[in-house]
Enzyme design. Structure first.
Site, PDB file in Angstrom:
ATOM      1  N   ASN A 183      44.588  11.866  11.315  1.00 44.94           N
ATOM      2  CA  ASN A 183      43.430  11.209  10.709  1.00 44.94           C
ATOM      3  C   ASN A 183      42.346  12.197  10.264  1.00 44.94           C
ATOM      4  OD1 ASN A 183      43.754  11.107  13.668  1.00 44.94           O
ATOM      5  ND2 ASN A 183      41.580  10.627  13.671  1.00 44.94           N
TER       6      ASN A 183
ATOM      7  N   GLN B  81      47.532   6.256   9.740  1.00 49.11           N
ATOM      8  CA  GLN B  81      46.973   6.929   8.560  1.00 49.11           C
ATOM      9  C   GLN B  81      47.998   7.122   7.455  1.00 49.11           C
ATOM     10  OE1 GLN B  81      43.923   7.525   7.799  1.00 49.11           O
ATOM     11  NE2 GLN B  81      42.961   7.128   9.772  1.00 49.11           N
TER      12      GLN B  81
ATOM     13  N   GLY C  80      45.483  -0.839  15.312  1.00 51.44           N
ATOM     14  CA  GLY C  80      46.251   0.340  15.708  1.00 51.44           C
ATOM     15  C   GLY C  80      46.124   0.638  17.191  1.00 51.44           C
ATOM     16  N   THR C  81      44.917   0.490  17.726  1.00 52.02           N
ATOM     17  CA  THR C  81      44.687   0.833  19.135  1.00 52.02           C
ATOM     18  C   THR C  81      45.549  -0.020  20.055  1.00 52.02           C
ATOM     19  OG1 THR C  81      42.447   1.497  18.570  1.00 52.02           O
ATOM     20  CG2 THR C  81      42.869   1.048  20.899  1.00 52.02           C
TER      21      THR C  81
ATOM     22  N   CYS D 119      32.826   9.919  16.753  1.00 54.56           N
ATOM     23  CA  CYS D 119      33.311   8.963  17.745  1.00 54.56           C
ATOM     24  C   CYS D 119      32.642   7.613  17.498  1.00 54.56           C
ATOM     25  CB  CYS D 119      33.063   9.467  19.153  1.00 54.56           C
ATOM     26  SG  CYS D 119      31.334   9.635  19.544  1.00 54.56           S
TER      27      CYS D 119
ATOM     28  N   SER E 229      47.731  -0.154  11.141  1.00 57.04           N
ATOM     29  CA  SER E 229      46.421  -0.788  11.173  1.00 57.04           C
ATOM     30  C   SER E 229      46.061  -1.292   9.777  1.00 57.04           C
ATOM     31  CB  SER E 229      45.382   0.231  11.646  1.00 57.04           C
ATOM     32  OG  SER E 229      44.100  -0.324  11.568  1.00 57.04           O
ATOM     33  N   ALA E 230      45.614  -2.562   9.713  1.00 55.82           N
ATOM     34  CA  ALA E 230      45.387  -3.199   8.415  1.00 55.82           C
ATOM     35  C   ALA E 230      44.197  -2.606   7.654  1.00 55.82           C
ATOM     36  CB  ALA E 230      45.173  -4.699   8.619  1.00 55.82           C
ATOM     37  N   HIS E 231      43.155  -2.179   8.393  1.00 59.13           N
ATOM     38  CA  HIS E 231      41.939  -1.768   7.657  1.00 59.13           C
ATOM     39  C   HIS E 231      42.061  -0.400   7.000  1.00 59.13           C
ATOM     40  CE1 HIS E 231      39.743   0.786  10.824  1.00 59.13           C
ATOM     41  NE2 HIS E 231      40.743   0.280  11.512  1.00 59.13           N
TER      42      HIS E 231
HETATM   43  N1  PLP Z   1      45.477   5.979  15.063  1.00 61.02           N
HETATM   44  C1  PLP Z   1      44.921   6.694  14.082  1.00 61.02           C
HETATM   45  C2  PLP Z   1      45.609   7.922  13.594  1.00 61.02           C
HETATM   46  C3  PLP Z   1      43.696   6.296  13.534  1.00 61.02           C
HETATM   47  O1  PLP Z   1      43.133   7.031  12.572  1.00 61.02           O
HETATM   48  C4  PLP Z   1      43.071   5.128  14.040  1.00 61.02           C
HETATM   49  C5  PLP Z   1      41.751   4.703  13.517  1.00 61.02           C
HETATM   50  O2  PLP Z   1      40.980   5.450  13.023  1.00 61.02           O
HETATM   51  C6  PLP Z   1      43.700   4.406  15.056  1.00 61.02           C
HETATM   52  C7  PLP Z   1      44.896   4.861  15.534  1.00 61.02           C
HETATM   53  C8  PLP Z   1      43.098   3.144  15.605  1.00 61.02           C
HETATM   54  O3  PLP Z   1      43.317   2.057  14.734  1.00 61.02           O
HETATM   55  P1  PLP Z   1      42.388   0.733  14.841  1.00 61.02           P
HETATM   56  O4  PLP Z   1      41.060   1.103  14.314  1.00 61.02           O
HETATM   57  O5  PLP Z   1      43.086  -0.296  13.994  1.00 61.02           O
HETATM   58  O6  PLP Z   1      42.379   0.331  16.272  1.00 61.02           O
END
Ligand code: PLP
Length: 388
Positions: free
Chosen positions: A156, A184, A86-87, A328, A204-206
């Site tokens: 989230n 989410q 996701g990041t 965090c 995001s896959a996880h």
């Molecule tokens: N965006 C949201 C709303 C999230 O909750 C998260 C992870 O907790 C992310 C982005 C980041 O995703 P990733 O962990 O796959 O980088």
């Protein structure tokens, strides 16, 4: 166990019993379907860019996953670009550097951080006390000129769902772009990418039972030009270089194939969240975003007299895996910018803990947790009576 104090024996006993996982928004427990895949992939090998048979077999696995993910969102496979999560998807969207970025105040921290790297001006779009973005404010901001608008599908920490349809209508009216972080929401509510008129979307896959380190950015086909952040060997249609994360992508695809089932499972969890919240309130607790439409698996709440870090430690020792919504990467409990944006008093927001449920959650897990809270309150001499 001879020679151990009673309390130490008690802790060891608790550690030996099955733990109960309530932190699916941080990372889902891996789904069986994702694990099963590893064995199949293990029998094969090869770089998906190689033209030999092994390479072509790997390429097929990746392209099939792209189709499964596209189908799960009602879009075309060419719109799905695999990323490391996701990041990175957020980073690619923000890297489009539109000159002006409007960010919803409750976005994930990655959105603010990626925006800071650009030369664009950053403006913050406020939410009301229910955590919902102010649509009139968005409209008046866009009247001043076009922008890249960043509003997440669901939060989230609180699980609060934004009115993405209305937001995308406003964004379209002012010829602007919408980036929607659906990390989410994906798998918890049904998402129709093509119908929603979103320009960029992060996944995001996880969060859906596959492995961390894999994700995707979904790009609207009306977007003709993308500025990549990583060129590498030209993989992913030249938009994201680097040899693909085969296991991550394939497991992600496997979960995407099940998206309707996963959504239905999550919808059923609403019943457990309702039981939980009814009892939390009877214990004197407060539910954040209680008046808003929320994800079916998420509850963020606080008890007036117990700090989040104290409660999390007690829960962990008792075998429950819970987070504060705002933990965090160092694992420390931070002040929540989300609750601050919702105008929640610091004193109560520092007590906030998040329960997020998933595919392995059972009703008995909720009952056990409520018994635990009841015991905690007895220990603290706050006379509470369960309504179960
Ligand atoms: N965006 C949201 C709303 C999230 O909750 C998260 C992870 O907790 C992310 C982005 C980041 O995703 P990733 O962990 O796959 O980088």
């Amino acid at each position: 166990m001879v020679g151990l104090l009673h309390q130490e024996r008690l802790i060891i006993k608790i550690m030996e019993t099955e733990r109960i996982y309530f932190d699916y928004n941080a990372s889902s427990l891996i789904r069986r379907e994702a694990f099963n895949l590893i064995e199949n992939i293990n029998k094969s090998y090869g770089n998906p860019s190689s033209i030999h048979e092994e390479g072509r077999t790997m390429r097929d696995l990746i392209e099939n996953s792209r189709v499964y993910i596209a189908n799960s969102l009602n879009t075309n496979a060419e719109n799905v670009i695999f990323t490391s999560g996701g990041t990175e998807a957020i980073d690619i969207a923000l890297n489009q550097n539109p000159g002006r970025i409007i960010i919803n105040s409750t976005e994930h921290i990655a959105v603010f951080e990626s925006a800071k790297k650009t030369n664009s001006t950053i403006e913050i779009l406020e939410v009301d006390e229910n955590g919902i973005v102010n649509l009139d404010k968005l409209e008046s901001m866009l009247q001043k000129g076009p922008a890249l608008v960043c509003v997440m599908f669901a939060n989230n920490e609180t699980g609060i769902i934004q009115p993405i349809r209305e937001i995308s209508d406003i964004v379209k009216k002012y010829k602007s772009y919408l980036f929607c972080d659906a990390v989410q929401a994906y798998g918890k509510v049904k998402i129709n990418f093509d119908e929603l008129n979103i320009h960029f979307m992060a996944l995001s896959a996880h969060k859906v039972g596959a492995f961390a380190g894999s994700g995707a950015i979904i790009i609207n086909e009306d977007i003709k030009k993308i500025i990549p952040t990583m060129l590498g060997g030209g993989q992913e249609f030249g938009l994201r270089g680097g040899t693909e994360n085969l296991i991550g992508i394939t497991a992600f695809g496997e979960c995407a194939k099940l998206i309707d089932e996963i959504c239905a499972e999550n919808q059923k969890l609403k019943e457990y969240i309702n039981i939980l919240e009814k009892n939390i309130k009877s214990f004197g607790g407060f539910i954040f975003g209680g008046n808003s439409k929320r994800l079916p698996n998420t509850s963020l709440f606080a008890f007036p007299d117990i700090k989040a870090d104290t409660m999390l430690m007690k829960l962990d020792l008792a075998g429950y895996s819970v987070s504060s919504g705002s933990a965090c990467s160092s694992g420390k409990v931070k002040k929540s910018h989300v609750l601050k944006a919702m105008n929640v008093d610091d004193k109560i927001s520092s007590n906030a803990i998040r329960i997020s449920l998933g595919w392995a959650t059972r009703k008995s897990h909720i009952t056990n947790l409520l018994n635990f809270f009841e015991d905690i309150f007895k220990e603290n001499y706050i006379g509470v009576k369960s309504v179960r």
